[in-house]
Design a protein around this motif. Structure first.
Motif, PDB file in Angstrom:
ATOM      1  N   LEU A 151       0.833  -1.216   0.000  1.00 27.61           N
ATOM      2  CA  LEU A 151       0.000   0.000   0.000  1.00 27.61           C
ATOM      3  C   LEU A 151       0.861   1.258   0.000  1.00 27.61           C
ATOM      4  O   LEU A 151       0.521   2.272  -0.619  1.00 27.61           O
ATOM      5  CB  LEU A 151      -1.026  -0.038   1.135  1.00 27.61           C
ATOM      6  N   VAL A 152       2.026   1.175   0.672  1.00 22.89           N
ATOM      7  CA  VAL A 152       2.960   2.302   0.665  1.00 22.89           C
ATOM      8  C   VAL A 152       3.539   2.471  -0.748  1.00 22.89           C
ATOM      9  O   VAL A 152       3.718   3.585  -1.244  1.00 22.89           O
ATOM     10  CB  VAL A 152       4.079   2.039   1.705  1.00 22.89           C
ATOM     11  N   SER A 153       3.789   1.348  -1.428  1.00 21.85           N
ATOM     12  CA  SER A 153       4.369   1.390  -2.773  1.00 21.85           C
ATOM     13  C   SER A 153       3.372   1.934  -3.794  1.00 21.85           C
ATOM     14  O   SER A 153       3.762   2.514  -4.805  1.00 21.85           O
ATOM     15  CB  SER A 153       4.804  -0.020  -3.202  1.00 21.85           C
ATOM     16  N   ALA A 154       2.059   1.714  -3.517  1.00 21.57           N
ATOM     17  CA  ALA A 154       1.034   2.156  -4.469  1.00 21.57           C
ATOM     18  C   ALA A 154       0.602   3.597  -4.212  1.00 21.57           C
ATOM     19  O   ALA A 154      -0.130   4.174  -5.022  1.00 21.57           O
ATOM     20  CB  ALA A 154      -0.188   1.237  -4.367  1.00 21.57           C
ATOM     21  N   SER A 155       1.038   4.192  -3.091  1.00 22.42           N
ATOM     22  CA  SER A 155       0.551   5.531  -2.739  1.00 22.42           C
ATOM     23  C   SER A 155       0.932   6.578  -3.791  1.00 22.42           C
ATOM     24  O   SER A 155       2.092   6.673  -4.186  1.00 22.42           O
ATOM     25  CB  SER A 155       1.133   5.946  -1.383  1.00 22.42           C
ATOM     26  N   ASN A 163       3.910   8.799  -3.062  1.00 20.99           N
ATOM     27  CA  ASN A 163       5.259   8.258  -3.274  1.00 20.99           C
ATOM     28  C   ASN A 163       6.229   8.637  -2.152  1.00 20.99           C
ATOM     29  O   ASN A 163       7.353   9.105  -2.413  1.00 20.99           O
ATOM     30  CB  ASN A 163       5.779   8.759  -4.638  1.00 20.99           C
ATOM     31  N   HIS A 216      10.393   0.584  -2.893  1.00 22.10           N
ATOM     32  CA  HIS A 216       8.984   0.219  -3.037  1.00 22.10           C
ATOM     33  C   HIS A 216       8.923  -1.142  -3.714  1.00 22.10           C
ATOM     34  O   HIS A 216       9.872  -1.541  -4.407  1.00 22.10           O
ATOM     35  CB  HIS A 216       8.259   1.242  -3.902  1.00 22.10           C
ATOM     36  N   PHE A 237       4.352  -1.337  -8.731  1.00 19.20           N
ATOM     37  CA  PHE A 237       3.308  -0.421  -8.252  1.00 19.20           C
ATOM     38  C   PHE A 237       3.480   1.004  -8.800  1.00 19.20           C
ATOM     39  O   PHE A 237       2.506   1.719  -8.989  1.00 19.20           O
ATOM     40  CB  PHE A 237       3.268  -0.408  -6.726  1.00 19.20           C
ATOM     41  N   LYS A 294      -3.394   4.244  -9.071  1.00 20.65           N
ATOM     42  CA  LYS A 294      -2.720   4.051  -7.782  1.00 20.65           C
ATOM     43  C   LYS A 294      -3.628   4.335  -6.580  1.00 20.65           C
ATOM     44  O   LYS A 294      -3.629   3.574  -5.608  1.00 20.65           O
ATOM     45  CB  LYS A 294      -1.486   4.950  -7.707  1.00 20.65           C
ATOM     46  N   ALA A 295      -4.411   5.423  -6.667  1.00 22.30           N
ATOM     47  CA  ALA A 295      -5.231   5.796  -5.509  1.00 22.30           C
ATOM     48  C   ALA A 295      -6.233   4.689  -5.182  1.00 22.30           C
ATOM     49  O   ALA A 295      -6.442   4.355  -4.004  1.00 22.30           O
ATOM     50  CB  ALA A 295      -5.953   7.111  -5.782  1.00 22.30           C
ATOM     51  N   GLU A 316      -4.354   1.721  -3.707  1.00 21.31           N
ATOM     52  CA  GLU A 316      -3.951   2.041  -2.330  1.00 21.31           C
ATOM     53  C   GLU A 316      -5.145   1.937  -1.387  1.00 21.31           C
ATOM     54  O   GLU A 316      -5.043   1.356  -0.292  1.00 21.31           O
ATOM     55  CB  GLU A 316      -3.364   3.459  -2.274  1.00 21.31           C
ATOM     56  N   LYS A 369      -5.448  -0.568   1.769  1.00 24.12           N
ATOM     57  CA  LYS A 369      -5.626  -0.040   3.134  1.00 24.12           C
ATOM     58  C   LYS A 369      -6.709  -0.814   3.870  1.00 24.12           C
ATOM     59  O   LYS A 369      -6.568  -1.145   5.046  1.00 24.12           O
ATOM     60  CB  LYS A 369      -6.018   1.439   3.073  1.00 24.12           C
TER      61      LYS A 369
END
Ligand code: HEM
Length: 205
Positions: free
Chosen positions: A111-115, A118, A131, A135, A141-142, A145, A149
């Motif tokens: 999820l951090v990689s898809a944020s 960045n 990351h 992703f 991405k949103a 993510e 989450k």
């Protein structure tokens, strides 16, 4: 050829990994709840996120190590008196615990990689952490993510519930059934002598 006697306790490495991971998971759940839901200043929230990511990735590495160790070191057998249904329930719970110990940090990392923001991850403010591949190129991405989450939050609740169940089962073995189950996962403690059973009144011994 005779097979070697079954071990009575977990190895020192397995015990160390067990308690480090347990401590990490409790800290992660507490940090996760505060950073995601508490009304705290933005800088403090940012720092908590960084700590959460560092401890979470450490738990991922420790869990991988534990899995590899488990594959090469036979654990002590369950108490012979344990009913078959309880054995199956314990094995299933341990399997799900392993799955979540590995899966939950992986979903957190994803999820951090898809944020779309960045935000880089730097372990304990020292070691730059990449990351997950694939992703960065996503067009949605949103949305990815957001979905991750949800999976991460529900996974954490399931892990929390399983930890409570696991602790309750260990305490039942120790306090009610009075067998070796908890003792064999405690660091460097001698097996306490079993208390003598009460004798019927009038007995000579
Ligand atoms: C066993 C490991 C982990 C546990 C038990 C855990 C637990 C939690 C919990 C309880 C939350 C709050 C969920 C909510 O109620 O909204 C959370 C959020 C979060 N975790 Fe983890 N986590 C773990 C690993 C990781 C890892 C490895 C990363 C990243 C590298 C990570 C990144 C995040 C992020 C970014 C959030 C905030 C999500 C949001 O804003 O909704 N977690 N985690």
């Amino acid at each position: 050829m005779t097979s070697p006697a079954a071990p009575r306790r977990y190895t020192a490495v397995a015990i160390l990994l067990h308690w480090l991971i347990a401590l990490g998971i409790l800290a992660l759940i507490a940090m996760g709840l505060v950073m995601a839901h508490a009304d705290i200043p933005p800088m403090q929230r940012f720092q908590l996120y960084q700590w959460h990511k560092s401890v979470g990735l450490t738990v991922l590495m420790l869990a991988l190590l534990r899995l590899v160790w488990r594959l090469f070191h036979r654990p002590p057998p369950l108490p012979a008196t344990m009913p078959a249904a309880e054995r199956r329930a314990a094995s299933a719970a341990h399997l799900v615990l392993y799955g979540l110990m590995l899966g939950l940090p992986l979903v957190g990392w994803a999820l951090v990689s898809a944020s779309p923001f960045n935000i880089p991850t730097v372990l304990y403010g020292v070691v730059p952490w990449p990351h997950l591949p694939g992703f960065a190129e996503l067009s949605n991405k949103a949305a990815v993510e957001g979905a991750l989450k949800l999976v991460h939050a529900y996974g954490a609740w399931i892990l929390g519930a399983l930890v409570v169940l696991h602790v309750a089962a260990a305490l039942r073995h120790h306090l009610v059934l009075r067998d070796d189950t908890l003792w064999r996962m405690l660091p460097g403690l001698r097996r306490p002598q079993a208390a003598p059973l009460p004798q019927p009144s009038g007995s000579a011994r």
